[in-house]
Design a protein around this motif. Structure first.
Motif, PDB file in Angstrom:
ATOM      1  N   GLU A 274      46.923  36.036  31.839  1.00  0.00           N
ATOM      2  CA  GLU A 274      48.066  35.129  31.545  1.00  0.00           C
ATOM      3  C   GLU A 274      47.379  33.461  31.514  1.00  0.00           C
ATOM      4  O   GLU A 274      46.050  33.752  32.126  1.00  0.00           O
ATOM      5  N   SER A 275      48.276  32.704  30.883  1.00  0.00           N
ATOM      6  CA  SER A 275      47.697  31.478  31.074  1.00  0.00           C
ATOM      7  C   SER A 275      47.542  30.910  32.489  1.00  0.00           C
ATOM      8  O   SER A 275      48.402  31.110  33.284  1.00  0.00           O
ATOM      9  N   PHE A 276      46.522  29.853  32.692  1.00  0.00           N
ATOM     10  CA  PHE A 276      46.174  29.275  33.954  1.00  0.00           C
ATOM     11  C   PHE A 276      46.861  27.832  34.001  1.00  0.00           C
ATOM     12  O   PHE A 276      46.331  26.956  33.419  1.00  0.00           O
ATOM     13  N   THR A 277      47.814  27.732  34.688  1.00  0.00           N
ATOM     14  CA  THR A 277      48.563  26.506  34.576  1.00  0.00           C
ATOM     15  C   THR A 277      48.343  25.954  36.169  1.00  0.00           C
ATOM     16  O   THR A 277      48.830  24.732  36.201  1.00  0.00           O
ATOM     17  N   GLU A 278      47.779  26.352  36.977  1.00  0.00           N
ATOM     18  CA  GLU A 278      47.617  25.906  38.360  1.00  0.00           C
ATOM     19  C   GLU A 278      46.617  24.866  38.258  1.00  0.00           C
ATOM     20  O   GLU A 278      45.681  24.753  37.650  1.00  0.00           O
ATOM     21  N   LYS A 279      46.848  23.813  39.145  1.00  0.00           N
ATOM     22  CA  LYS A 279      45.986  22.769  39.233  1.00  0.00           C
ATOM     23  C   LYS A 279      44.595  22.939  40.016  1.00  0.00           C
ATOM     24  O   LYS A 279      44.526  22.720  41.372  1.00  0.00           O
ATOM     25  N   LYS A 280      43.983  24.092  39.448  1.00  0.00           N
ATOM     26  CA  LYS A 280      42.572  24.578  40.278  1.00  0.00           C
ATOM     27  C   LYS A 280      41.595  24.449  38.978  1.00  0.00           C
ATOM     28  O   LYS A 280      42.059  24.706  37.796  1.00  0.00           O
ATOM     29  N   LYS A 281      40.230  24.605  39.460  1.00  0.00           N
ATOM     30  CA  LYS A 281      39.017  24.670  38.683  1.00  0.00           C
ATOM     31  C   LYS A 281      39.211  26.047  38.155  1.00  0.00           C
ATOM     32  O   LYS A 281      39.111  26.458  36.770  1.00  0.00           O
ATOM     33  N   THR A 282      39.256  27.084  38.931  1.00  0.00           N
ATOM     34  CA  THR A 282      39.147  28.447  38.751  1.00  0.00           C
ATOM     35  C   THR A 282      40.049  29.255  39.475  1.00  0.00           C
ATOM     36  O   THR A 282      40.460  28.939  40.440  1.00  0.00           O
ATOM     37  N   ARG A 283      40.330  30.598  38.819  1.00  0.00           N
ATOM     38  CA  ARG A 283      40.601  31.524  39.715  1.00  0.00           C
ATOM     39  C   ARG A 283      40.006  32.608  39.323  1.00  0.00           C
ATOM     40  O   ARG A 283      39.443  33.220  38.268  1.00  0.00           O
ATOM     41  N   THR A 284      39.978  33.801  40.237  1.00  0.00           N
ATOM     42  CA  THR A 284      39.281  34.987  40.194  1.00  0.00           C
ATOM     43  C   THR A 284      40.180  36.227  40.632  1.00  0.00           C
ATOM     44  O   THR A 284      41.033  36.144  41.673  1.00  0.00           O
ATOM     45  N   GLY A 285      40.242  37.228  39.664  1.00  0.00           N
ATOM     46  CA  GLY A 285      40.981  38.602  39.938  1.00  0.00           C
ATOM     47  C   GLY A 285      39.960  39.695  39.636  1.00  0.00           C
ATOM     48  O   GLY A 285      38.866  39.599  39.155  1.00  0.00           O
ATOM     49  N   TYR A 286      40.411  41.018  40.134  1.00  0.00           N
ATOM     50  CA  TYR A 286      39.881  42.175  39.749  1.00  0.00           C
ATOM     51  C   TYR A 286      40.457  43.191  39.335  1.00  0.00           C
ATOM     52  O   TYR A 286      41.837  43.323  39.554  1.00  0.00           O
ATOM     53  N   VAL A 287      39.857  44.044  38.512  1.00  0.00           N
ATOM     54  CA  VAL A 287      40.329  45.396  38.182  1.00  0.00           C
ATOM     55  C   VAL A 287      39.662  46.683  38.622  1.00  0.00           C
ATOM     56  O   VAL A 287      38.413  46.365  38.509  1.00  0.00           O
ATOM     57  N   ILE A 288      40.118  47.448  39.178  1.00  0.00           N
ATOM     58  CA  ILE A 288      39.486  48.631  39.638  1.00  0.00           C
ATOM     59  C   ILE A 288      39.732  49.753  38.737  1.00  0.00           C
ATOM     60  O   ILE A 288      40.840  50.206  38.158  1.00  0.00           O
ATOM     61  N   ILE A 289      38.419  50.294  38.342  1.00  0.00           N
ATOM     62  CA  ILE A 289      38.681  51.866  37.451  1.00  0.00           C
ATOM     63  C   ILE A 289      37.899  52.752  38.301  1.00  0.00           C
ATOM     64  O   ILE A 289      37.061  52.702  38.777  1.00  0.00           O
ATOM     65  N   GLU A 290      38.654  54.060  38.551  1.00  0.00           N
ATOM     66  CA  GLU A 290      38.405  54.978  39.604  1.00  0.00           C
ATOM     67  C   GLU A 290      39.224  56.413  39.149  1.00  0.00           C
ATOM     68  O   GLU A 290      39.907  56.315  38.515  1.00  0.00           O
ATOM     69  N   ASN A 291      38.243  57.264  39.749  1.00  0.00           N
ATOM     70  CA  ASN A 291      39.277  58.474  40.097  1.00  0.00           C
ATOM     71  C   ASN A 291      38.660  59.057  41.298  1.00  0.00           C
ATOM     72  O   ASN A 291      37.538  58.917  41.966  1.00  0.00           O
ATOM     73  N   PRO A 292      39.865  59.017  42.308  1.00  0.00           N
ATOM     74  CA  PRO A 292      39.806  59.268  43.594  1.00  0.00           C
ATOM     75  C   PRO A 292      38.838  60.316  44.074  1.00  0.00           C
ATOM     76  O   PRO A 292      38.435  60.370  45.475  1.00  0.00           O
ATOM     77  N   ALA A 293      38.551  61.524  43.262  1.00  0.00           N
ATOM     78  CA  ALA A 293      37.926  62.545  43.394  1.00  0.00           C
ATOM     79  C   ALA A 293      36.333  62.112  43.843  1.00  0.00           C
ATOM     80  O   ALA A 293      35.615  62.697  44.362  1.00  0.00           O
ATOM     81  N   TRP A 294      35.894  60.972  42.982  1.00  0.00           N
ATOM     82  CA  TRP A 294      34.447  60.411  43.243  1.00  0.00           C
ATOM     83  C   TRP A 294      34.794  59.134  43.721  1.00  0.00           C
ATOM     84  O   TRP A 294      34.501  58.217  42.935  1.00  0.00           O
ATOM     85  N   ASP A 295      34.622  58.989  44.959  1.00  0.00           N
ATOM     86  CA  ASP A 295      34.732  57.531  45.350  1.00  0.00           C
ATOM     87  C   ASP A 295      33.619  56.754  44.881  1.00  0.00           C
ATOM     88  O   ASP A 295      33.608  55.577  44.916  1.00  0.00           O
ATOM     89  N   ASP A 296      32.456  57.381  45.023  1.00  0.00           N
ATOM     90  CA  ASP A 296      31.167  56.505  44.804  1.00  0.00           C
ATOM     91  C   ASP A 296      31.015  55.888  43.553  1.00  0.00           C
ATOM     92  O   ASP A 296      30.127  55.298  43.043  1.00  0.00           O
TER      93      ASP A 296
END
Length: 393
Positions: A274-296
């Motif tokens: 989404e567009s970044f409208t906050e009065k901040k320099k940056t923001r950081t987010g995360y996405v997890i890709i996984e299969n719970p059977a292989w935690d490693d």
């Protein structure tokens, strides 16, 4: 008188002839040629067999094979010949010649052959193979002197198949190969299959080949760091994997927007930022890709959204004074437009100098030349220093 003398002479001659006739020696004639001799065959194991000659006198014969693995004797009381062979531990058929000779008439001999089968062989030096997850071919060297068949266990026919191979049909050892095609392991676990090499002659002669196939889970994501400006949009990563996986955005300003499958193991994952409208320099987010059977194998994608054009702080200036506004410009575009919402309160030059005109408030806005990036801060103009001083006096 004369007649009596004649009779006496006749009787004497008869008696004399009978005497000499009784003293004459009999002439010996060998019967060896009349014997019905047959060639004999034996399996590879230690064995024996006989040939019988009914009412034949074998007392003046002798017998001799030409090799040590075959022996023979004459049973004179039973009018038979017994032949014994030792176990054949070689992989070739062998033949012995047995000679029967007359001990009285030494010129008279007969022979017959004794044939012993080879030791049947299915020689496989390696009966356990390990195959990678991707599958491939397994070549099994076999030395054999018999024909054979290859059987795949019914439970494994869906992932092990047989390539055509030549069968051995010779009495001597011959090098042959069995080639197995192993499919990719998509079962998500290690698996074991069995292949049987079976003699066509004797189903009990069977060698079991064990095929172990590992399943090595793979989950690679590229890149693991994404950058996007304040406008937002769609970013993509490439996922290379042989397992099923889930996608979990960890922040509400990032969402999954689609998956495109390139082939069996390559996928393109898209995310909307989404567009970044906050009065901040940056923001950081995360996405997890996984299969719970292989935690490693869990992969964490870092998404950084940065303002391309911004002013860190609001502007405060007194009427009649000028301040230089510090602009952060990451657009690569130096042709920036500066704008004051109320020139009666404050003005701004093309290089970012804000001059206070009169007490009040205005909005300072900067815009990139393409109009895509913009940022605004507040301008507060206070009374001139002289006016403040006069008011104090």
């Amino acid at each position: 008188m004369k007649a009596r003398k004649f009779i006496i002479l006749f009787l004497a001659s008869v008696l004399t002839g009978s005497f000499f006739s009784g003293c004459k020696e009999d002439v010996y004639e060998s019967r060896i040629k009349e014997l019905i001799l047959k060639d004999m065959s034996f399996p590879s194991s230690a064995s024996s067999g006989t040939q019988t000659f009914r009412l034949e006198d074998l007392s003046h014969y002798k017998i001799s094979p030409n090799t040590e693995w075959c022996t023979a004797i004459i049973r004179k009381d039973s009018s038979l010949i017994r032949v014994n062979v030792k176990e054949n531990t070689t992989y070739d058929q062998r033949v012995a010649v047995v000679t029967l000779s007359d001990e009285i008439d030494t010129t008279q001999t007969r022979t017959f052959n004794v044939t012993q089968a080879q030791l049947d062989a299915l020689l496989i030096s390696e009966d356990h193979y390990t195959v990678a997850t991707a599958g491939g071919q397994v070549t099994i060297p076999i030395q054999t002197n018999i024909s054979y068949s290859v059987e795949i266990d019914d439970n494994d026919a869906d992932w092990i198949t047989l390539s055509p191979s030549k069968e051995a049909k010779t009495r001597a050892l011959k090098d042959t190969t069995v080639v197995l095609n192993i499919a990719e392991n998509d079962s998500y676990e290690d698996r074991t299959g069995y292949v049987y090499v079976v003699s066509d002659k004797d189903p009990n002669v069977k060698v079991t080949i064990t095929i172990d196939q590992k399943f090595e889970a793979v989950l690679n994501v590229d890149p693991l760091v994404l950058s996007i400006d304040e406008l937002g949009g769609v970013v993509k990563v490439t996922v290379k994997t042989n397992i099923a996986y889930d996608v979990h955005p960890q922040d509400d300003w990032i969402s999954k927007s689609g998956t495109k499958q390139e082939n069996d193991t390559v996928f393109i994952e898209s995310f909307r930022v989404e567009s970044f409208t906050e009065k901040k320099k940056t923001r950081t987010g995360y996405v997890i890709i996984e299969n719970p059977a292989w935690d490693d194998l869990q992969k964490k994608i870092k998404v950084t959204q940065t303002r391309s054009l911004y002013i860190e702080n609001d502007v405060s200036v007194s009427a009649g004074s000028t301040v230089k506004v510090e602009l952060v410009n990451n657009t690569g575009d130096d042709d920036i437009t500066w704008e004051s919402s109320d020139v009666k309160v404050a003005t701004v030059t093309s290089d970012g100098n804000v001059q206070g005109v009169s007490e009040g408030k205005a909005i300072l806005k900067v815009t990139s030349s393409d109009g895509e990036h913009t940022y605004s801060v507040n301008i507060t103009v206070t009374k001139a220093a002289e006016e403040e001083s006069e008011k104090t006096e």
